[in-house]
Design a protein around this motif. Structure first.
Motif, short mmCIF file in Angstrom:
data_model
loop_
_atom_site.label_atom_id
_atom_site.label_comp_id
_atom_site.label_asym_id
_atom_site.label_seq_id
_atom_site.Cartn_x
_atom_site.Cartn_y
_atom_site.Cartn_z
N ALA A 60 -13.82 -20.87 31.38
CA ALA A 60 -12.50 -20.58 31.93
C ALA A 60 -11.69 -19.77 30.94
CB ALA A 60 -11.76 -21.87 32.29
N ILE A 61 -10.76 -18.99 31.47
CA ILE A 61 -9.84 -18.21 30.65
C ILE A 61 -8.42 -18.50 31.11
CG2 ILE A 61 -10.14 -16.21 32.18
CD1 ILE A 61 -9.58 -14.41 29.75
N ASN A 62 -7.50 -18.55 30.15
CA ASN A 62 -6.09 -18.81 30.44
C ASN A 62 -5.26 -17.67 29.87
OD1 ASN A 62 -3.37 -19.84 30.43
ND2 ASN A 62 -4.20 -21.91 30.59
N ILE A 63 -4.46 -17.05 30.70
CA ILE A 63 -3.62 -15.92 30.27
C ILE A 63 -2.18 -16.23 30.64
CG2 ILE A 63 -3.15 -13.46 30.56
CD1 ILE A 63 -6.15 -13.15 31.28
N ALA A 64 -1.37 -16.48 29.62
CA ALA A 64 0.04 -16.81 29.84
C ALA A 64 0.89 -15.54 29.77
CB ALA A 64 0.52 -17.83 28.83
N THR A 65 1.91 -15.50 30.61
CA THR A 65 2.74 -14.31 30.71
C THR A 65 4.19 -14.63 30.36
OG1 THR A 65 2.79 -14.82 33.10
CG2 THR A 65 1.31 -13.09 32.37
N LYS A 69 0.45 -22.92 22.99
CA LYS A 69 0.20 -21.95 24.06
C LYS A 69 1.45 -21.55 24.85
CE LYS A 69 -1.38 -25.39 27.45
NZ LYS A 69 -2.55 -25.83 28.26
N THR A 70 2.52 -22.33 24.76
CA THR A 70 3.76 -21.96 25.46
C THR A 70 4.72 -21.17 24.57
OG1 THR A 70 4.76 -24.10 24.90
CG2 THR A 70 3.60 -23.95 27.01
N ASP A 71 4.31 -20.92 23.33
CA ASP A 71 5.15 -20.17 22.40
C ASP A 71 5.33 -18.73 22.89
OD1 ASP A 71 6.44 -19.22 20.01
OD2 ASP A 71 4.49 -18.46 19.36
N ILE A 107 -1.74 -14.42 38.21
CA ILE A 107 -0.40 -14.76 38.66
C ILE A 107 0.47 -14.94 37.43
CG2 ILE A 107 -1.23 -15.88 40.76
CD1 ILE A 107 -0.71 -18.58 39.37
N HIS A 108 1.78 -14.94 37.63
CA HIS A 108 2.70 -15.23 36.53
C HIS A 108 2.45 -16.67 36.08
CE1 HIS A 108 6.08 -15.44 33.97
NE2 HIS A 108 6.94 -15.98 34.82
N ASN A 109 2.14 -16.82 34.79
CA ASN A 109 1.68 -18.12 34.26
C ASN A 109 2.45 -18.43 32.97
OD1 ASN A 109 0.03 -20.41 33.83
ND2 ASN A 109 -1.55 -19.19 32.79
N PRO A 110 3.77 -18.68 33.07
CA PRO A 110 4.60 -18.79 31.86
C PRO A 110 4.29 -19.99 30.97
CG PRO A 110 5.84 -19.45 33.81
CD PRO A 110 4.55 -18.87 34.30
N LEU A 111 3.77 -21.08 31.54
CA LEU A 111 3.51 -22.29 30.77
C LEU A 111 2.03 -22.48 30.45
CD1 LEU A 111 5.96 -24.76 32.59
CD2 LEU A 111 6.35 -23.40 30.52
N ALA A 112 1.24 -21.45 30.70
CA ALA A 112 -0.20 -21.51 30.42
C ALA A 112 -0.86 -22.70 31.10
CB ALA A 112 -0.45 -21.55 28.91
N GLU A 113 -0.48 -22.94 32.34
CA GLU A 113 -1.01 -24.09 33.09
C GLU A 113 -2.23 -23.73 33.93
OE1 GLU A 113 2.90 -26.75 34.05
OE2 GLU A 113 2.77 -24.83 35.10
N VAL A 114 -2.50 -22.45 34.09
CA VAL A 114 -3.57 -22.02 34.99
C VAL A 114 -4.80 -21.60 34.21
CG1 VAL A 114 -4.22 -20.40 36.81
CG2 VAL A 114 -1.85 -21.22 36.66
#
Length: 215
Positions: A94-99, A64-66, A135-142
């Motif tokens: 829940a949904i996770n959206i990485a940026t 997910k951090t790729d 929010i900005h979620n670069p590590l897919a932690e949210v």
């Protein structure tokens, strides 16, 4: 050979002391990762910069951090409308959206359930099941929680990203979902119910013999 004691592990037992049940419980309250229930080959997105790139953001949790495979909008328009289907009916908790970076991160997502008829006009005019401020979620932690009462029986989703934080292009590196596979649960309930004999299926021989003499 000496038999090992099953109690020999690194926590205490007794009233108020045992922690093993907490350790063995499901660690994530949002449920299981639903990656294996996403029909990635059927996913499509309007206004994506590279056709088919939307399919690459659905990744297993360990990836997910790729940031090598991303979904980006056209360079002069940040709006995206992504459609995906699940292989079985699921409950989405829940949904996770990485940026990728803060400037190109979408500001919100509007989620439409079990629809296959949306375009940008109908999405902008329609009422989503839920709108989430991102929010900005670069590590897919949210993990963003859903309104669970509306997400009980989900077969497909439209994800509408109207805008980005600053750039004229939106970029997303990962989209994941957590919840339950409700199709399996329904099957178990039905199978259990059908396998249980009904009282009417087994007549009482004493009642039958008594009935024969009542005339």
């Amino acid at each position: 050979a000496e038999k090992k004691n099953n109690m020999d592990h690194n926590h205490s037992h007794g009233p108020g002391k045992c922690t093993c049940h907490a350790e063995h419980k499901e660690s994530d309250p949002n449920g299981l990762d639903l990656y294996h229930f996403i029909n990635r080959d059927k996913a499509f997105c309007l206004n994506e910069d590279v056709q088919g790139s939307c399919q690459s953001v659905f990744k297993p949790p360990e990836e997910k951090t790729d940031k090598t495979r991303i979904l980006a909008s056209d360079e002069d328009d940040p709006e995206l409308l992504l459609h995906l289907e699940f292989s079985q009916t699921v409950k989405v908790k829940a949904i996770n959206i990485a940026t990728v970076d803060e400037e190109s991160a979408p500001t919100s997502v509007r989620i439409f359930l079990n629809r296959d008829d949306l375009d940008f006009c109908t999405a902008n005019d329609g009422t989503p099941a839920q709108e989430i401020q991102l929010i900005h979620n670069p590590l897919a932690e949210v993990d963003y929680p859903t309104k669970i009462t509306k997400f009980q029986n989900v077969d497909s989703l439209f994800l509408h990203f109207p805008n980005s934080n600053g750039e004229l292009q939106s970029k997303i590196s990962y989209i994941g979902f957590k919840g339950e596979n409700t199709s399996v649960r329904k099957g178990i309930v039905i199978a259990t119910y059908e396998s249980k004999p009904l009282a009417s299926d087994h007549k009482n021989p004493i009642e039958e013999s008594m009935g024969k003499h009542i005339d």
